[in-house]
Design an enzyme around this catalytic site. Structure first.
Site, PDB file in Angstrom:
ATOM      1  N   PRO A 166      39.216  66.233  24.487  1.00 17.34           N
ATOM      2  CA  PRO A 166      40.357  66.093  23.588  1.00 17.34           C
ATOM      3  C   PRO A 166      40.157  65.052  22.492  1.00 17.34           C
ATOM      4  CG  PRO A 166      40.819  65.093  25.707  1.00 17.34           C
ATOM      5  CD  PRO A 166      39.555  65.873  25.870  1.00 17.34           C
ATOM      6  N   ASN A 167      40.632  65.418  21.333  1.00 16.82           N
ATOM      7  CA  ASN A 167      40.672  64.547  20.145  1.00 16.82           C
ATOM      8  C   ASN A 167      39.314  64.347  19.477  1.00 16.82           C
ATOM      9  OD1 ASN A 167      43.531  63.986  20.223  1.00 16.82           O
ATOM     10  ND2 ASN A 167      43.108  62.800  22.064  1.00 16.82           N
ATOM     11  N   ARG A 171      39.552  59.946  12.774  1.00 15.01           N
ATOM     12  CA  ARG A 171      40.347  59.244  13.777  1.00 15.01           C
ATOM     13  C   ARG A 171      39.793  57.831  14.003  1.00 15.01           C
ATOM     14  NH1 ARG A 171      38.882  60.412  20.056  1.00 15.01           N
ATOM     15  NH2 ARG A 171      40.552  59.225  21.019  1.00 15.01           N
ATOM     16  N   TYR A 178      35.401  54.716  15.980  1.00 14.83           N
ATOM     17  CA  TYR A 178      34.559  55.906  16.198  1.00 14.83           C
ATOM     18  C   TYR A 178      33.647  56.253  15.025  1.00 14.83           C
ATOM     19  CZ  TYR A 178      37.719  56.552  20.153  1.00 14.83           C
ATOM     20  OH  TYR A 178      38.435  56.375  21.308  1.00 14.83           O
ATOM     21  N   ASN A 190      31.113  64.441  26.461  1.00 19.21           N
ATOM     22  CA  ASN A 190      32.063  63.413  26.062  1.00 19.21           C
ATOM     23  C   ASN A 190      33.441  63.989  26.359  1.00 19.21           C
ATOM     24  OD1 ASN A 190      33.699  61.494  24.997  1.00 19.21           O
ATOM     25  ND2 ASN A 190      32.677  61.368  23.002  1.00 19.21           N
ATOM     26  N   ALA A 242      39.460  61.156  26.728  1.00 16.70           N
ATOM     27  CA  ALA A 242      40.373  60.491  27.663  1.00 16.70           C
ATOM     28  C   ALA A 242      40.347  61.114  29.062  1.00 16.70           C
ATOM     29  CB  ALA A 242      41.793  60.525  27.096  1.00 16.70           C
ATOM     30  N   HIS A 282      38.742  59.389  32.096  1.00 19.60           N
ATOM     31  CA  HIS A 282      39.411  58.344  32.861  1.00 19.60           C
ATOM     32  C   HIS A 282      40.510  58.887  33.772  1.00 19.60           C
ATOM     33  CE1 HIS A 282      37.285  56.212  29.750  1.00 19.60           C
ATOM     34  NE2 HIS A 282      38.113  56.664  28.801  1.00 19.60           N
ATOM     35  N   ASP A 342      34.822  67.404  39.813  1.00 18.24           N
ATOM     36  CA  ASP A 342      34.577  68.459  40.812  1.00 18.24           C
ATOM     37  C   ASP A 342      33.769  69.609  40.225  1.00 18.24           C
ATOM     38  OD1 ASP A 342      35.933  66.982  42.669  1.00 18.24           O
ATOM     39  OD2 ASP A 342      37.693  68.290  42.786  1.00 18.24           O
ATOM     40  N   GLU A 349      27.057  61.592  30.896  1.00 16.06           N
ATOM     41  CA  GLU A 349      28.336  61.257  30.250  1.00 16.06           C
ATOM     42  C   GLU A 349      28.061  60.415  29.008  1.00 16.06           C
ATOM     43  OE1 GLU A 349      31.274  59.480  32.934  1.00 16.06           O
ATOM     44  OE2 GLU A 349      31.899  58.137  31.321  1.00 16.06           O
ATOM     45  N   HIS A 397      29.832  58.420  25.426  1.00 20.93           N
ATOM     46  CA  HIS A 397      30.974  57.956  24.628  1.00 20.93           C
ATOM     47  C   HIS A 397      30.456  57.348  23.340  1.00 20.93           C
ATOM     48  CE1 HIS A 397      33.636  58.600  27.989  1.00 20.93           C
ATOM     49  NE2 HIS A 397      32.731  58.014  28.750  1.00 20.93           N
ATOM     50  N   VAL A 398      31.189  57.572  22.288  1.00 23.21           N
ATOM     51  CA  VAL A 398      30.840  57.006  20.990  1.00 23.21           C
ATOM     52  C   VAL A 398      31.052  55.491  21.043  1.00 23.21           C
ATOM     53  CG1 VAL A 398      31.476  56.975  18.544  1.00 23.21           C
ATOM     54  CG2 VAL A 398      31.473  59.153  19.810  1.00 23.21           C
ATOM     55  N   SER A 399      32.191  55.082  21.578  1.00 24.73           N
ATOM     56  CA  SER A 399      32.529  53.659  21.642  1.00 24.73           C
ATOM     57  C   SER A 399      32.033  53.046  22.956  1.00 24.73           C
ATOM     58  CB  SER A 399      34.050  53.481  21.552  1.00 24.73           C
ATOM     59  OG  SER A 399      34.680  54.069  22.683  1.00 24.73           O
ATOM     60  N   ARG A 428      36.546  47.829  25.798  1.00 27.52           N
ATOM     61  CA  ARG A 428      37.888  48.210  25.342  1.00 27.52           C
ATOM     62  C   ARG A 428      38.912  48.013  26.473  1.00 27.52           C
ATOM     63  NH1 ARG A 428      37.589  53.889  22.634  1.00 27.52           N
ATOM     64  NH2 ARG A 428      39.623  53.191  21.851  1.00 27.52           N
ATOM     65  N   ARG A 487      40.000  52.264  30.290  1.00 23.21           N
ATOM     66  CA  ARG A 487      38.816  53.029  29.881  1.00 23.21           C
ATOM     67  C   ARG A 487      37.570  52.643  30.677  1.00 23.21           C
ATOM     68  NH1 ARG A 487      40.661  55.508  25.081  1.00 23.21           N
ATOM     69  NH2 ARG A 487      42.160  54.194  24.029  1.00 23.21           N
TER      70      ARG A 487
HETATM   71  C1  DQA Z   1      35.658  58.213  23.927  1.00 15.30           C
HETATM   72  C2  DQA Z   1      36.259  57.028  24.684  1.00 15.30           C
HETATM   73  C3  DQA Z   1      37.515  57.458  25.425  1.00 15.30           C
HETATM   74  O1  DQA Z   1      38.071  56.347  26.119  1.00 15.30           O
HETATM   75  C4  DQA Z   1      38.544  57.982  24.443  1.00 15.30           C
HETATM   76  O2  DQA Z   1      39.687  58.433  25.134  1.00 15.30           O
HETATM   77  C5  DQA Z   1      38.005  59.028  23.551  1.00 15.30           C
HETATM   78  C6  DQA Z   1      36.671  58.851  22.993  1.00 15.30           C
HETATM   79  C7  DQA Z   1      34.444  57.794  23.084  1.00 15.30           C
HETATM   80  O3  DQA Z   1      33.684  58.677  22.700  1.00 15.30           O
HETATM   81  O4  DQA Z   1      34.260  56.606  22.798  1.00 15.30           O
HETATM   82  O5  DQA Z   1      38.678  60.006  23.233  1.00 15.30           O
HETATM   83  O6  DQA Z   1      35.218  59.169  24.865  1.00 15.30           O
END
Ligand code: DQA
Length: 152
Positions: A10-11, A18, A23, A74, A77, A80, A87, A98, A100-102, A107, A111
């Site tokens: 998502p997102n 964003r 990011y 990725n 959210a 978390h 599963d 896994e 993550h950009v950040s 943070r 997270r």
């Molecule tokens: C994220 C980090 C997550 O905590 C956040 O909810 C995101 C982006 C990242 O790529 O840094 O949507 O996965």
């Protein structure tokens, strides 16, 4: 042929616009372009997907895992919150990394926990969109090794 599915939750469709301070300015289409070029150079079949829906992400994981493809994920959210994603990785014995950009550990505390990390081979975070590149480079030799092994 080694296959890698890069799955985004998502997102992440908003990447580039964003919260750019967190990011960065590269869009998800930009990430896909970079990875496509890497995949061609490495002779890897690449599938790149994004969804805002948890159940759809579960289906994407199942499809990749059951096909023997590696997963760079990725989950945004859902990382978390989602036992279902964990599963799906565990249940299909998918080889997953896994990303993550950040740097999620720098943070908010919510997270810091990932439901998926224990069923992934590793976690890469905090390198901006280069986190995807690093994960791709890490997963290819692991998949080659797995493919070379005769089934038990
Ligand atoms: C994220 C980090 C997550 O905590 C956040 O909810 C995101 C982006 C990242 O790529 O840094 O949507 O996965």
């Amino acid at each position: 042929m080694v296959a890698v599915h890069v799955l985004n939750g998502p997102n992440l469709n908003l990447l580039g616009t964003r919260e750019p301070a967190t990011y960065g300015a590269v869009t998800l289409a930009g990430v896909e372009e970079r990875l496509k070029a890497k995949a061609v150079a490495a002779g890897v079949e690449l599938t790149f997907r994004q969804t805002n829906y948890e159940g759809e992400l579960v289906s994407f994981i199942q499809q990749a895992g059951l096909a023997g493809a590696g997963i760079v994920i990725n989950a945004g959210a859902y990382t978390h919150t989602s036992v279902a994603l964990r599963d799906a990785i565990k249940g299909t014995e998918a080889l997953a990394i896994e990303v993550h950009v950040s740097n999620v550990h720098a943070r908010e505390e919510f997270r810091h926990h990932s439901y998926m990390a224990p069923v992934c081979v590793g976690v890469i975070c905090g390198f901006g969109v280069a986190s995807y590149d690093l994960a791709f480079d890490a997963i290819v030799p692991l998949l080659q090794k797995r493919l070379a092994k005769p089934a038990a």
